[in-house]
Write a protein that holds these residues in place. Structure first.
Motif, mmCIF file in Angstrom:
data_model
loop_
_atom_site.group_PDB
_atom_site.id
_atom_site.type_symbol
_atom_site.label_atom_id
_atom_site.label_comp_id
_atom_site.label_asym_id
_atom_site.label_seq_id
_atom_site.Cartn_x
_atom_site.Cartn_y
_atom_site.Cartn_z
ATOM 1 N N ILE A 1 0.860 -1.186 0.000
ATOM 2 C CA ILE A 1 0.000 0.000 0.000
ATOM 3 C C ILE A 1 0.896 1.235 0.000
ATOM 4 C CG2 ILE A 1 -1.743 1.263 1.314
ATOM 5 C CD1 ILE A 1 -2.661 -1.526 2.369
ATOM 6 N N ALA A 2 0.661 2.165 -0.913
ATOM 7 C CA ALA A 2 1.683 3.176 -1.208
ATOM 8 C C ALA A 2 1.285 4.624 -1.002
ATOM 9 C CB ALA A 2 2.170 2.999 -2.652
ATOM 10 N N THR A 3 0.002 4.929 -0.821
ATOM 11 C CA THR A 3 -0.402 6.329 -0.678
ATOM 12 C C THR A 3 -1.302 6.491 0.544
ATOM 13 O OG1 THR A 3 -2.516 6.345 -1.878
ATOM 14 C CG2 THR A 3 -0.490 6.407 -3.209
ATOM 15 N N ASP A 4 -1.421 7.732 1.006
ATOM 16 C CA ASP A 4 -2.319 7.990 2.126
ATOM 17 C C ASP A 4 -2.791 9.434 2.091
ATOM 18 O OD1 ASP A 4 -3.597 7.193 4.708
ATOM 19 O OD2 ASP A 4 -2.360 8.842 5.432
ATOM 20 N N HIS A 5 -4.007 9.662 2.585
ATOM 21 C CA HIS A 5 -4.590 11.010 2.616
ATOM 22 C C HIS A 5 -5.196 11.325 3.977
ATOM 23 C CE1 HIS A 5 -7.765 8.168 1.503
ATOM 24 N NE2 HIS A 5 -8.588 8.970 2.169
ATOM 25 N N GLU A 6 -4.827 10.569 5.010
ATOM 26 C CA GLU A 6 -5.479 10.701 6.309
ATOM 27 C C GLU A 6 -4.591 11.308 7.400
ATOM 28 O OE1 GLU A 6 -8.522 10.360 7.158
ATOM 29 O OE2 GLU A 6 -9.378 9.466 5.350
ATOM 30 N N SER A 7 -3.475 11.925 7.033
ATOM 31 C CA SER A 7 -2.654 12.590 8.049
ATOM 32 C C SER A 7 -3.420 13.757 8.650
ATOM 33 C CB SER A 7 -1.353 13.100 7.430
ATOM 34 O OG SER A 7 -0.568 12.041 6.942
ATOM 35 N N GLU B 1 2.380 13.380 11.624
ATOM 36 C CA GLU B 1 1.858 12.170 10.996
ATOM 37 C C GLU B 1 2.239 12.113 9.518
ATOM 38 O OE1 GLU B 1 -2.075 11.181 13.738
ATOM 39 O OE2 GLU B 1 -2.319 11.731 11.624
ATOM 40 N N ALA B 2 2.219 13.252 8.849
ATOM 41 C CA ALA B 2 2.611 13.275 7.440
ATOM 42 C C ALA B 2 4.056 12.828 7.265
ATOM 43 C CB ALA B 2 2.401 14.672 6.864
ATOM 44 N N PHE C 1 5.369 6.224 2.039
ATOM 45 C CA PHE C 1 4.112 6.586 1.396
ATOM 46 C C PHE C 1 4.256 7.864 0.571
ATOM 47 C CE2 PHE C 1 2.612 4.091 4.999
ATOM 48 C CZ PHE C 1 1.538 3.390 4.489
ATOM 49 N N TYR C 2 3.400 8.001 -0.437
ATOM 50 C CA TYR C 2 3.062 9.312 -0.972
ATOM 51 C C TYR C 2 1.961 9.865 -0.069
ATOM 52 C CZ TYR C 2 5.511 8.605 -5.435
ATOM 53 O OH TYR C 2 6.456 8.406 -6.400
ATOM 54 N N VAL C 3 2.047 11.141 0.247
ATOM 55 C CA VAL C 3 1.066 11.761 1.132
ATOM 56 C C VAL C 3 0.283 12.814 0.371
ATOM 57 C CG1 VAL C 3 0.756 13.223 3.171
ATOM 58 C CG2 VAL C 3 2.343 11.287 3.249
ATOM 59 N N TYR C 4 -1.037 12.722 0.460
ATOM 60 C CA TYR C 4 -1.903 13.682 -0.203
ATOM 61 C C TYR C 4 -2.394 14.714 0.812
ATOM 62 C CZ TYR C 4 -2.001 10.073 -3.825
ATOM 63 O OH TYR C 4 -1.640 9.150 -4.777
ATOM 64 N N LEU C 5 -2.160 15.989 0.502
ATOM 65 C CA LEU C 5 -2.603 17.085 1.360
ATOM 66 C C LEU C 5 -4.054 17.392 1.021
ATOM 67 C CD1 LEU C 5 0.526 19.409 1.099
ATOM 68 C CD2 LEU C 5 0.145 17.434 2.582
ATOM 69 N N ALA D 1 1.287 15.315 -2.862
ATOM 70 C CA ALA D 1 0.358 15.798 -3.889
ATOM 71 C C ALA D 1 -0.879 16.330 -3.165
ATOM 72 C CB ALA D 1 0.007 14.684 -4.865
ATOM 73 N N PHE D 2 -1.860 16.768 -3.935
ATOM 74 C CA PHE D 2 -3.070 17.347 -3.344
ATOM 75 C C PHE D 2 -4.288 16.470 -3.616
ATOM 76 C CE2 PHE D 2 -0.543 21.286 -4.237
ATOM 77 C CZ PHE D 2 -0.416 21.716 -2.918
#
Length: 561
Positions: free
Chosen positions: A209-215, A220-221, A229-233, A258-259
């Motif tokens: 699993i490689a991305t997340d958007h829940e920081s 946490e980010a 992970f890639y982190v989505y803002l 990324a956004f």
């Protein structure tokens, strides 16, 4: 040296072009052939059929939303695409798990078909958790074998947010097969790490699993970046996270960010924008424009393993924007697949999926004592506070209180007529009377309502049932305002301007019974999502995320948290 003349479609001159690889702007010429960037700079052997003068304005890649749910806009994919283009959004990575939780593969088939008619590129991430967790009463269940055939479609980009951490941690065979099927198809797997410890992040990454958007904050980010992970803002209608996350971004790690909007209504997209709003807010908070636009394009594409999107360079898809103000993201022109776009009035197809086979039971909420477990709303967030409070009652029956901002909340199963109904208490809606209700309640999308008396709650629920889905407000004197959502009780079949007008009318009705400033309907919908901390409610009752189990509503002063 060759002097052969090559014909291309468009030459864009006098353009300040963003180089996403070096984070610089350079005045140059762009040459476009078919749907791709053919070359940059002076090219004596190229001849264009059309010359476009950018008039020294900025040219940046088309904006990409790295994670979102089209259903949350209340629009169908065609109408959403029309609206997105007006904001410079040319590609979205959409998780259709909302409609999949209601209609299963029928819902997926509809989204794929409608996506083909949309003026933007919609890359669908196959829903990984339908239902979100095994005990939920959703309208459908999707197994690995249900999802695998969809990887043959070009518009499928991978596996959507894996929310069921216990299934991953326990190596549930079906969940691991879902993940492995995506990886074997060379597709990305999105994560959902709300409330996870660092050691639990390692488990997600181990399985791919490689991305997340829940920081929720910069710490946490950074922990997710360190884990790979890639982190989505994220900046949506309810989830206003960007300001808290942006301090984590620096010159060394920005390529991992990324956004995303996740969930944003048609009204908020029209009023402030989608990811274009994320960009403008990030710049206002101090992020350099070149970095912000790169995060909104190249980074988003590469986080999803797509290498020909998100840059203005030879071989990349010609999705680009002409902008005269970088700070406000003021878009003058949009090019999609090598063509400057024009607004169209094409009517989108109506696909109606009524699913309102519910039973409404007794709304009376009985208490055994003075104290109860109460859901506390956190404005701007989808997680909640787990409160233990003294609550008003008469003859052991809960009495909603304007003085204490305590309303009754109800979730009614709507898919299979199971007759299950959860009752609870919510603090923070600010209701002075009446009720609100919705057929949108993440992720199982049962009927959810909250109000100050049972008659108002019942009226709101019945109004939605009569239209086979929608959003409703009941005033203190029992007048009903409704926005029908004929597509699975999630999306409208009307054009985006009509939906926006109807939604604004609904919000105006809500303002007569509450003074809260946040969006009440998306906020309400997330109170039913048990995979988000901390106290939630489903049709089976109160769910404590920390214990990962259902709890009785009754409490005592000794259990105050």
């Amino acid at each position: 040296m060759s002097t052969t003349i090559t014909n291309v479609d468009i030459q864009i001159i006098n353009a300040q072009v963003l180089d996403v690889f070096n984070l610089t702007f350079e005045t140059t010429t762009i040459w476009i052939k078919d749907n791709k960037i053919y070359a940059l700079g002076s090219q004596p052997t190229l001849l264009a059929h059309q010359i476009f003068d950018a008039k020294n304005n900025y040219v940046v890649p088309g904006i990409i939303d790295a994670h979102m749910h089209i259903e949350s806009s209340l629009l169908n994919p065609v109408e959403f695409g029309k609206l997105a283009l007006t904001r410079g959004i040319t590609t979205v990575f959409a998780d259709p798990h909302e409609i999949a939780n209601v209609k299963g593969t029928i819902g997926l088939d509809y989204m794929l078909a409608a996506g083909n008619d949309s003026p933007i590129t919609i890359q669908y991430m196959l829903p990984s958790s339908v239902p979100a967790v095994s005990f939920e009463h959703a309208g459908a269940t999707l197994t690995a074998s249900d999802l695998k055939p969809y990887y043959q479609y070009q518009q499928v980009g991978g596996l959507a947010e894996v929310m069921d951490f216990p299934a991953v941690e326990s190596a549930n065979p079906d969940m691991l097969t879902k993940i492995n099927d995506a990886l074997q198809a060379n597709k990305q797997v999105d994560g959902h790490t709300a409330g996870l410890l660092n050691s639990q992040l390692d488990i997600y990454r181990y399985y791919g699993i490689a991305t997340d958007h829940e920081s929720r904050n910069a710490q946490e980010a950074l922990a997710r970046i360190r884990a790979g992970f890639y982190v989505y803002l994220r900046e949506g209608t309810v989830e206003r996270d960007l300001q808290h996350l942006l301090p984590a971004v620096n010159a060394h790690n920005y390529t991992r960010f990324a956004f995303a909007t996740d969930d944003k209504t048609v009204s908020d997209i029209l009023a402030e924008g989608g990811v274009d709003f994320n960009i403008a807010k990030a710049i206002k908070l101090g992020l350099k424009p070149a970095m912000a636009y790169t995060m909104a394009s190249l980074n988003a594409a590469q986080s999803h393993l797509i290498n020909d999107l998100g840059a203005i360079a030879p071989g990349f898809i010609a999705d680009l924007l002409i902008i005269d103000n970088l700070e406000t993201v003021h878009v003058l022109n949009v090019m999609k697949n090598g063509h400057f776009t024009k607004h169209t009035d094409t009517k989108s197809k109506a696909w109606n999926y009524p699913c309102m086979n519910y039973t409404l039971g007794d709304l009376k909420l009985t208490l055994s004592g003075e104290y109860a477990h109460v859901i506390g709303i956190k404005p701007g967030h989808i997680d909640t506070e787990h409160l233990v409070l003294p609550v008003p009652s008469a003859n052991h029956v809960f009495l909603p209180s304007t003085k204490h901002d305590l309303a009754k909340i109800v979730v009614v199963e709507r898919h299979k007529n199971l007759g299950t109904m959860g009752l609870g208490i919510v603090k923070g809606l600010g209701l002075t009377g009446g009720a609100i209700a919705s057929s949108i309640s993440h992720d199982s999308h049962n009927l959810i309502a909250a109000g100050m008396d049972d008659q108002a709650i019942k009226l709101a629920i019945e109004a939605i049932a009569k239209t086979n889905g929608g959003l409703a407000v009941v005033s203190a004197d029992y007048h009903v305002t409704i926005l029908p959502l004929s597509i699975a009780g999630l999306m409208s079949d009307q054009d985006y301007l009509t939906v926006n007008a109807d939604y604004q009318n609904l919000l105006n009705s809500f303002k007569k019974i509450s003074a809260v400033s946040y969006d009440p309907f998306l906020t309400l919908s997330f109170l039913a999502l048990p995979v988000i901390p901390t106290l939630k409610i489903t049709d089976q009752g109160l769910f404590d995320f920390t214990k990962f189990s259902f709890i009785d509503i009754n409490a005592s002063s000794s259990t105050i948290i």
